[in-house]
Design a protein around this motif. Structure first.
Motif, PDB file in Angstrom:
ATOM      1  N   GLY A 242       1.047  -1.651  -0.229  1.00 46.25           N
ATOM      2  CA  GLY A 242       0.096   0.132  -0.184  1.00 46.25           C
ATOM      3  C   GLY A 242       0.779   1.138   0.332  1.00 46.25           C
ATOM      4  N   TRP A 243      -0.058   2.474  -0.499  1.00 45.98           N
ATOM      5  CA  TRP A 243       0.529   3.584  -0.642  1.00 45.98           C
ATOM      6  C   TRP A 243       0.540   4.878   0.223  1.00 45.98           C
ATOM      7  N   VAL A 244       0.920   5.504   0.908  1.00 41.80           N
ATOM      8  CA  VAL A 244       0.093   7.009   1.071  1.00 41.80           C
ATOM      9  C   VAL A 244       0.512   7.923   1.057  1.00 41.80           C
ATOM     10  N   PHE A 245      -0.319   9.138   0.185  1.00 38.47           N
ATOM     11  CA  PHE A 245       0.455  10.310  -0.252  1.00 38.47           C
ATOM     12  C   PHE A 245      -0.273  11.662   0.522  1.00 38.47           C
ATOM     13  N   ASP A 246       0.314  12.334   0.429  1.00 40.90           N
ATOM     14  CA  ASP A 246       0.211  13.544   0.833  1.00 40.90           C
ATOM     15  C   ASP A 246      -0.352  14.415   0.549  1.00 40.90           C
ATOM     16  N   ALA A 247      -1.889  15.467   1.002  1.00 41.92           N
ATOM     17  CA  ALA A 247      -2.977  16.283   0.503  1.00 41.92           C
ATOM     18  C   ALA A 247      -2.354  16.900  -0.223  1.00 41.92           C
ATOM     19  N   ASP A 248      -1.389  17.017  -0.654  1.00 38.48           N
ATOM     20  CA  ASP A 248      -0.955  18.358  -2.016  1.00 38.48           C
ATOM     21  C   ASP A 248      -0.331  16.991  -3.392  1.00 38.48           C
ATOM     22  N   THR A 249      -0.609  16.135  -3.006  1.00 38.47           N
ATOM     23  CA  THR A 249      -0.975  14.988  -4.296  1.00 38.47           C
ATOM     24  C   THR A 249      -1.438  15.042  -4.789  1.00 38.47           C
ATOM     25  N   VAL A 250      -1.965  14.874  -6.639  1.00 39.66           N
ATOM     26  CA  VAL A 250      -3.589  14.548  -7.144  1.00 39.66           C
ATOM     27  C   VAL A 250      -3.056  13.954  -8.331  1.00 39.66           C
ATOM     28  N   PHE A 251      -3.903  13.149  -8.497  1.00 35.69           N
ATOM     29  CA  PHE A 251      -3.455  12.133  -9.576  1.00 35.69           C
ATOM     30  C   PHE A 251      -4.576  12.008 -10.933  1.00 35.69           C
ATOM     31  N   ASP A 252      -3.931  11.673 -11.460  1.00 38.00           N
ATOM     32  CA  ASP A 252      -4.840  11.858 -12.806  1.00 38.00           C
ATOM     33  C   ASP A 252      -5.806  11.018 -13.091  1.00 38.00           C
ATOM     34  N   THR A 253      -7.377  11.298 -13.545  1.00 37.36           N
ATOM     35  CA  THR A 253      -8.920  10.162 -12.834  1.00 37.36           C
ATOM     36  C   THR A 253      -7.971   9.367 -13.532  1.00 37.36           C
ATOM     37  N   ILE A 254      -8.256   9.543 -15.077  1.00 33.42           N
ATOM     38  CA  ILE A 254      -8.611   7.967 -16.006  1.00 33.42           C
ATOM     39  C   ILE A 254      -7.275   7.006 -15.997  1.00 33.42           C
ATOM     40  N   GLY A 255      -5.921   7.704 -15.337  1.00 33.80           N
ATOM     41  CA  GLY A 255      -5.103   6.684 -15.782  1.00 33.80           C
ATOM     42  C   GLY A 255      -4.936   6.443 -14.826  1.00 33.80           C
ATOM     43  N   LEU A 256      -5.148   7.087 -13.231  1.00 31.22           N
ATOM     44  CA  LEU A 256      -5.917   6.074 -11.768  1.00 31.22           C
ATOM     45  C   LEU A 256      -6.644   4.950 -11.929  1.00 31.22           C
ATOM     46  N   LEU A 257      -8.077   5.069 -13.186  1.00 31.52           N
ATOM     47  CA  LEU A 257      -8.762   4.317 -12.450  1.00 31.52           C
ATOM     48  C   LEU A 257      -8.192   2.934 -13.466  1.00 31.52           C
ATOM     49  N   GLU A 258      -7.557   3.058 -14.720  1.00 33.52           N
ATOM     50  CA  GLU A 258      -6.673   2.265 -15.922  1.00 33.52           C
ATOM     51  C   GLU A 258      -5.873   1.549 -14.790  1.00 33.52           C
ATOM     52  N   TRP A 259      -4.904   2.137 -13.359  1.00 38.64           N
ATOM     53  CA  TRP A 259      -4.654   1.622 -12.740  1.00 38.64           C
ATOM     54  C   TRP A 259      -4.834   0.509 -12.347  1.00 38.64           C
ATOM     55  N   ALA A 260      -5.888   1.101 -11.307  1.00 39.41           N
ATOM     56  CA  ALA A 260      -7.236   0.009 -10.419  1.00 39.41           C
ATOM     57  C   ALA A 260      -7.402  -1.235 -11.008  1.00 39.41           C
ATOM     58  N   ARG A 261      -8.105  -0.756 -11.936  1.00 42.43           N
ATOM     59  CA  ARG A 261      -8.246  -2.763 -13.081  1.00 42.43           C
ATOM     60  C   ARG A 261      -7.745  -2.522 -13.951  1.00 42.43           C
ATOM     61  N   LEU A 262      -6.218  -2.812 -14.073  1.00 43.61           N
ATOM     62  CA  LEU A 262      -5.227  -3.696 -14.464  1.00 43.61           C
ATOM     63  C   LEU A 262      -3.908  -4.168 -13.638  1.00 43.61           C
ATOM     64  N   ALA A 263      -4.441  -3.963 -12.463  1.00 40.57           N
ATOM     65  CA  ALA A 263      -3.209  -4.645 -11.556  1.00 40.57           C
ATOM     66  C   ALA A 263      -2.969  -5.796 -11.462  1.00 40.57           C
ATOM     67  N   PRO A 264      -2.554  -6.654 -11.975  1.00 39.43           N
ATOM     68  CA  PRO A 264      -2.432  -7.360 -11.881  1.00 39.43           C
ATOM     69  C   PRO A 264      -3.159  -8.475  -9.916  1.00 39.43           C
TER      70      PRO A 264
END
Length: 328
Positions: A242-264
């Motif tokens: 698992g990973w935890v990121f600070d409150a100033d870190t924002v992620f690309d929405t589509i890329g994040l969802l694809e990363w979560a969907r495809l993670a093996p």
């Protein structure tokens, strides 16, 4: 006197969604608390329940069901003595064994403090066709310990799943109650049902491993100027990263969802900051659920669980590339 319910269920059965539903229907004149434990060190459920209006206490990965039970005892004592809740809901990790918790709650030392009510176990009936799950001792004993079985995710089932559930019910319930639900929407009155199941459970195999000694009674936090951290954990035949990121870190929405969907991996759960606000991600196998909210979380955190150690460094590199600003 605090009314206590144990709410168990294997990975992906819908425990947190059910807790959120129950907390949303809390009587206005009652004070509720939640003692929550997850397999990994990150602590996703705490973020999902933070705005529930209940007093929340997190216990680090895997400690709630350990034989020594010390983190569980400390967390329980703090909630009972400091918060003095009218009701306490206890959510162990989906890979946890209920015996140690139930033995502890039934100990004489706690009789002046609490009354143990019905134990509820969430079941996704589709899990009954997964031999790896069915053969897992914790899965079997969670169901065996329950007063009430909640057959959740009815909206996701096929006719074959319903047939399998009926066969399992006929062979295993033996007078205990089974209720069906979608999205964890159960009648809060179930919490007032008595604890009647006195079945003697076998001792759990003790094979949980920590990435570091469990010295804190909270999920992983950032300190100093650290922008992000990673935590590993393993036990019961599963591995977590698992990973935890600070409150100033924002992620690309589509890329994040694809990363979560495809993670093996078999399990993905997170609460992440995106340009639109906050998104919760919940994936069990190929079943991906997302929910957007407008509240601003104090940080972002996401965790992967699988039956074998994945290429965590490769997954981490891909995740880090999805940060939109303040990259560090």
């Amino acid at each position: 006197m605090t009314k206590v319910n144990l709410i168990t269920g294997f990975l992906g059965s819908g425990k947190t969604t059910t807790l959120r539903h129950l907390l949303a229907h809390k009587p206005a004149d009652e004070k509720w608390a939640v003692l929550v434990n997850e397999f990994g060190e990150i602590g996703i459920d705490g973020a999902l329940l933070a705005d529930s209006g209940a007093v929340l206490k997190e216990i680090p990965g895997g400690c709630m069901c350990c034989v020594n039970g010390l983190p569980m005892q400390v967390g329980l004592n703090m909630l009972l003595k400091q918060a003095k809740p009218d009701r306490l809901l206890i959510e162990p990790t989906g890979l946890g064994h209920p015996k140690q918790i139930l033995d502890m709650l039934g100990a004489a030392v706690y009789q002046p403090w609490l009354t143990l009510h019905a134990s509820l176990t969430l079941l996704d009936p589709r899990q009954l066709r997964d031999e790896r799950v069915v053969q897992n001792e914790n899965f079997r004993d969670q169901l065996a310990a329950a007063d009430i079985i909640v057959a959740n995710k009815q909206d996701r089932q096929e006719p074959a799943d319903r047939d399998l559930l009926q066969h399992w019910q006929a062979a295993n319930l033996k007078g205990r109650r089974l209720v069906e639900a979608e999205f964890g929407k159960i009648d809060p009155a179930l919490l007032d049902e008595p604890r009647l199941n006195q079945r003697v459970l076998p001792d759990a195999a003790e094979h949980h491993a920590h990435s570091h000694p469990p010295s804190a009674l909270s999920a992983l936090r950032l300190d100093n100027n650290t922008r992000w951290r990673r935590a590993l954990n393993q036990g019961q035949g599963y591995y977590a990263c698992g990973w935890v990121f600070d409150a100033d870190t924002v992620f690309d929405t589509i890329g994040l969802l694809e990363w979560a969907r495809l993670a093996p991996v078999s399990r993905v759960k997170g609460v992440m900051r995106i340009p639109e606000g906050l998104i919760s991600i919940n994936r069990q196998g190929a079943d991906l659920q997302i929910e957007t909210r407008q509240s601003t979380p104090p940080d972002s955190r996401i965790e992967l669980i699988d039956e074998q150690a994945a290429e965590w460094n490769t997954l981490q590199s891909a995740l880090l590339k999805l940060r939109l600003e303040n990259k560090a």
